[in-house]
Design a protein around this motif. Structure first.
Motif, PDB file in Angstrom:
ATOM      1  N   MET A  37       0.847  -1.147  -0.106  1.00 22.64           N
ATOM      2  CA  MET A  37       0.267  -0.015   0.250  1.00 22.64           C
ATOM      3  C   MET A  37       0.604   1.189  -0.007  1.00 22.64           C
ATOM      4  SD  MET A  37      -3.022  -1.108   2.713  1.00 22.64           S
ATOM      5  CE  MET A  37      -4.022   0.224   2.668  1.00 22.64           C
ATOM      6  N   GLU A  39       3.141   1.917  -2.164  1.00 21.90           N
ATOM      7  CA  GLU A  39       3.068   2.362  -3.385  1.00 21.90           C
ATOM      8  C   GLU A  39       1.994   3.445  -3.765  1.00 21.90           C
ATOM      9  OE1 GLU A  39       3.221  -0.309  -6.605  1.00 21.90           O
ATOM     10  OE2 GLU A  39       4.513  -1.635  -5.560  1.00 21.90           O
ATOM     11  N   ASN A  40       0.817   3.280  -3.091  1.00 19.79           N
ATOM     12  CA  ASN A  40      -0.228   4.276  -3.243  1.00 19.79           C
ATOM     13  C   ASN A  40      -0.555   4.994  -2.014  1.00 19.79           C
ATOM     14  OD1 ASN A  40      -0.852   3.984  -6.051  1.00 19.79           O
ATOM     15  ND2 ASN A  40      -1.407   2.120  -5.562  1.00 19.79           N
ATOM     16  N   ASN A  41       0.421   5.733  -1.354  1.00 15.87           N
ATOM     17  CA  ASN A  41       0.107   6.378  -0.043  1.00 15.87           C
ATOM     18  C   ASN A  41      -0.611   7.661  -0.336  1.00 15.87           C
ATOM     19  OD1 ASN A  41       0.602   7.514   2.418  1.00 15.87           O
ATOM     20  ND2 ASN A  41       2.402   7.054   2.613  1.00 15.87           N
ATOM     21  N   PRO A  42      -1.847   7.661   0.223  1.00 18.39           N
ATOM     22  CA  PRO A  42      -2.601   9.004   0.160  1.00 18.39           C
ATOM     23  C   PRO A  42      -1.767  10.049   0.552  1.00 18.39           C
ATOM     24  CG  PRO A  42      -3.950   7.281   1.069  1.00 18.39           C
ATOM     25  CD  PRO A  42      -2.475   6.956   0.952  1.00 18.39           C
ATOM     26  N   ASP A  44       1.192  10.999  -0.454  1.00 20.49           N
ATOM     27  CA  ASP A  44       1.786  11.630  -1.683  1.00 20.49           C
ATOM     28  C   ASP A  44       0.995  12.937  -1.937  1.00 20.49           C
ATOM     29  OD1 ASP A  44       3.433   9.581  -1.516  1.00 20.49           O
ATOM     30  OD2 ASP A  44       2.519   8.358  -3.191  1.00 20.49           O
ATOM     31  N   TYR A 201       1.253   8.756   6.894  1.00 18.04           N
ATOM     32  CA  TYR A 201      -0.195   8.582   6.832  1.00 18.04           C
ATOM     33  C   TYR A 201      -0.670   7.834   7.954  1.00 18.04           C
ATOM     34  CZ  TYR A 201      -4.555   8.556   4.631  1.00 18.04           C
ATOM     35  OH  TYR A 201      -6.169   8.581   4.226  1.00 18.04           O
TER      36      TYR A 201
ATOM     37  N   MET B  27      -5.827   8.589  -6.959  1.00 17.51           N
ATOM     38  CA  MET B  27      -6.255   9.065  -5.368  1.00 17.51           C
ATOM     39  C   MET B  27      -6.659  10.454  -5.267  1.00 17.51           C
ATOM     40  SD  MET B  27      -2.598   8.807  -3.468  1.00 17.51           S
ATOM     41  CE  MET B  27      -1.875   7.405  -4.497  1.00 17.51           C
TER      42      MET B  27
ATOM     43  N   ARG C 121      -9.455   0.422  -1.473  1.00 16.95           N
ATOM     44  CA  ARG C 121      -9.229   0.186  -0.377  1.00 16.95           C
ATOM     45  C   ARG C 121     -10.818   0.430   0.427  1.00 16.95           C
ATOM     46  NH1 ARG C 121      -3.710   3.534   0.002  1.00 16.95           N
ATOM     47  NH2 ARG C 121      -2.792   1.802  -1.207  1.00 16.95           N
TER      48      ARG C 121
END
Lengths: 257, 112, 156
Positions: A37, A39-42, A44, A201, B27, C121
């Motif tokens: 996860m 790799e897609n860390n909010p 960012d 996060y 995102m 998620r």
């Protein structure tokens, strides 16, 4: 008598640590899934915001380097050495406080240490050091030595109604034991190296948090009076934990439960 | 259009060729309120506010569209694949149940 | 949102069950609004048009066996498909049977996706089974499920 109760409680806590163990221990596959996860860390998105804020209020990376009196090439290694004693502050400061100083110097009202804009901006600033090894020098001067000593004292100081200290759950003896489904982390460079992976996060909070903010959450849960962000004890605690994780590679933003 | 929402599109790997199937991550910072939660302080119900539609458009062609319900996590992440088919633009449009509409895009530049 | 708060909300779900009942005739271009209450069966029926899904190795769901927290649970669904114009996955759906609204997301794919994969998620209101359903271009409906133990605990 009161002391007796405290001791009984800490023993109860310690026994509950090992007790809950296997039942809820997470599998390696599950851990790998959570690591993916990253790799897609909010966070960012928050880091991107922090980058814009640094540009606007501090003159970007170049402005920050000039403020610290280092070249832009040396900036990452310099940032990897925070918290530092800065003569113009006459004290040991975290990166966030240094940014407040720079904002003020540039004629802006500094963001509050607990504001999300400051979390975003200081997280971006620290991410400049990504890939560098944390290189805090607690022997750089007397101020740093004092801060380290105060940090250690704060770490082991039992406080609050339950007489808990940071040490109660984070001493090397309890690493890996499970406290209510969570393995207690190794805070050293060999473990999850908080100094290198915060700001991070927080999934349960859906927001980006700094290490000092995490300390506050921990204190709150352990029923300890919360120490203010940027206070000498709080910075000292960051110094203490950063020294424990010295040499670990900085990777911001982290991703934590 | 309400406030500006922070969002991000990532293409993985960063360098790709024509014909390659890449990963696309989208995102966005969004509260994804279910409409059943209460404000801790005021004890009042927080009205539902969640993303209900996400559309991926690549060079004028809709390649993926999603109907989204309230169970997605706060600050949601959407990951799919896409086959690179020439240079151009990938646009992601999303709406929420309160009528917010946003659009964000990224350039698609295949090498070789 | 706080985790505990989240569980409380889901606990409260039954109390607001009467609100906004979406029907099976949920139009393709209509968008969800308000809090919804939809059981796993209702959601599945709406997706498949009443067709019973087949358990298959062609569809895989990846979720943790034990979720660190119910607020952010990673889920990935992958379907083995050539994704050509004549043979592709039309849609992938994620369902969480134990949530007050079991329907999490409906993802409509095209051959231009190249691969049939979707990852996101989700919030889970407790230990439950999470399913991935795929509708193929030939009308087949596949399903894969896995149970997720949601733990309440840890520090903060």
């Amino acid at each position: 008598m009161k002391r007796g109760i405290k001791i009984a409680l800490s023993i109860a806590l310690l026994s509950s640590l090992s007790f809950a163990g296997d039942q809820f221990a997470m599998s390696d596959a599950d851990r790998a899934m959570y690591e993916e996860m990253l790799e897609n860390n909010p966070a960012d998105m928050m880091i991107a915001n922090g980058s814009e804020l640094l540009e606007e209020y501090c003159g970007g990376d170049a402005g920050l380097a000039a403020f610290f009196g280092v070249s832009e090439e040396k900036l990452p290694a310099y940032i990897a050495g925070f918290p530092r004693y800065l003569p113009e502050f006459k004290q040991v400061v975290g990166l966030d406080q240094a940014l407040q100083g720079l904002m003020s110097k540039n004629g802006h009202k500094p963001f509050a240490l607990k504001s999300s804009d400051m979390f975003d901006m200081s997280a971006y600033a620290k991410s400049i050091a990504n890939g560098e090894k944390s290189n805090i020098d607690i022997n750089a001067n007397q101020h740093m030595k004092d801060a380290y000593a105060l940090g250690e004292k704060t770490f082991i100081q039992q406080r609050g109604g339950r007489g808990l200290a940071c040490m109660s759950c984070h001493s090397p003896e309890v690493i890996g034991t499970i406290l209510r489904t969570q393995p207690l982390p190794d805070l050293s460079a060999k473990g999850n190296a908080p100094a290198a992976t915060w700001p991070a996060y927080r999934m349960t909070k859906s927001s980006l948090r700094t290490l000092q903010r995490r300390f506050q959450g921990c204190m709150n849960n352990a029923l300890l009076k919360v120490i203010p962000l940027g206070s000498p004890e709080m910075v000292a605690l960051e110094v203490y934990l950063t020294e424990q994780a010295k040499g670990s590679e900085i990777a911001i933003p982290g991703l934590k439960r | 259009m309400a406030e500006k929402r922070k969002s991000l599109i990532k293409i993985k790997p960063k360098k790709y060729k024509d014909g390659e199937v890449v990963k696309v991550d989208f995102m966005v910072m969004h509260p994804m309120d279910t409409g059943m939660g209460k404000d801790k302080k005021t004890k009042e119900i927080i009205p539902a506010k969640y993303i209900n539609s996400v559309k991926f458009n690549y060079n004028g062609k809709e390649i993926t569209n999603m109907t989204v319900w309230e169970s997605l996590s706060v600050n949601p992440v959407f990951t799919t694949n896409m086959k690179i088919n020439g240079a151009g633009k990938l646009t992601v449009t999303f709406t929420d149940n309160t009528g917010e509409v946003h659009e964000t895009s990224t350039k698609i530049k295949p090498k070789g | 949102m706080q985790r505990r708060e989240f569980f409380k909300q889901l606990g409260a779900a039954t109390a607001v069950a009467a609100v906004a009942l979406p029907t099976m005739s949920f139009a393709a271009d209509a968008k969800p609004s308000g809090p919804n209450k939809m059981s796993f069966e209702t959601a599945l029926n709406a997706i498949t048009g009443g067709k019973t899904p087949v358990k298959s190795d062609k569809i895989k769901i990846k979720v943790p066996e034990i979720a660190e927290n119910g607020a952010v649970v990673p889920v990935t669904a992958t379907v083995d498909s050539p994704m050509t114009d004549s043979d592709y996955v039309k849609s992938i759906h994620i369902l969480a049977g134990g949530n007050s609204n079991a329907r999490c997301i409906d993802v409509n794919l095209t051959p231009a996706n190249g691969k049939a994969m979707f990852s996101t998620r989700i919030k889970l209101g407790g230990t439950q089974e999470v399913s991935a359903v795929a509708v193929l271009s030939n009308g087949e409906v596949l399903i894969a499920s896995q149970s997720v133990k949601v733990t309440i605990g840890g520090c903060g």
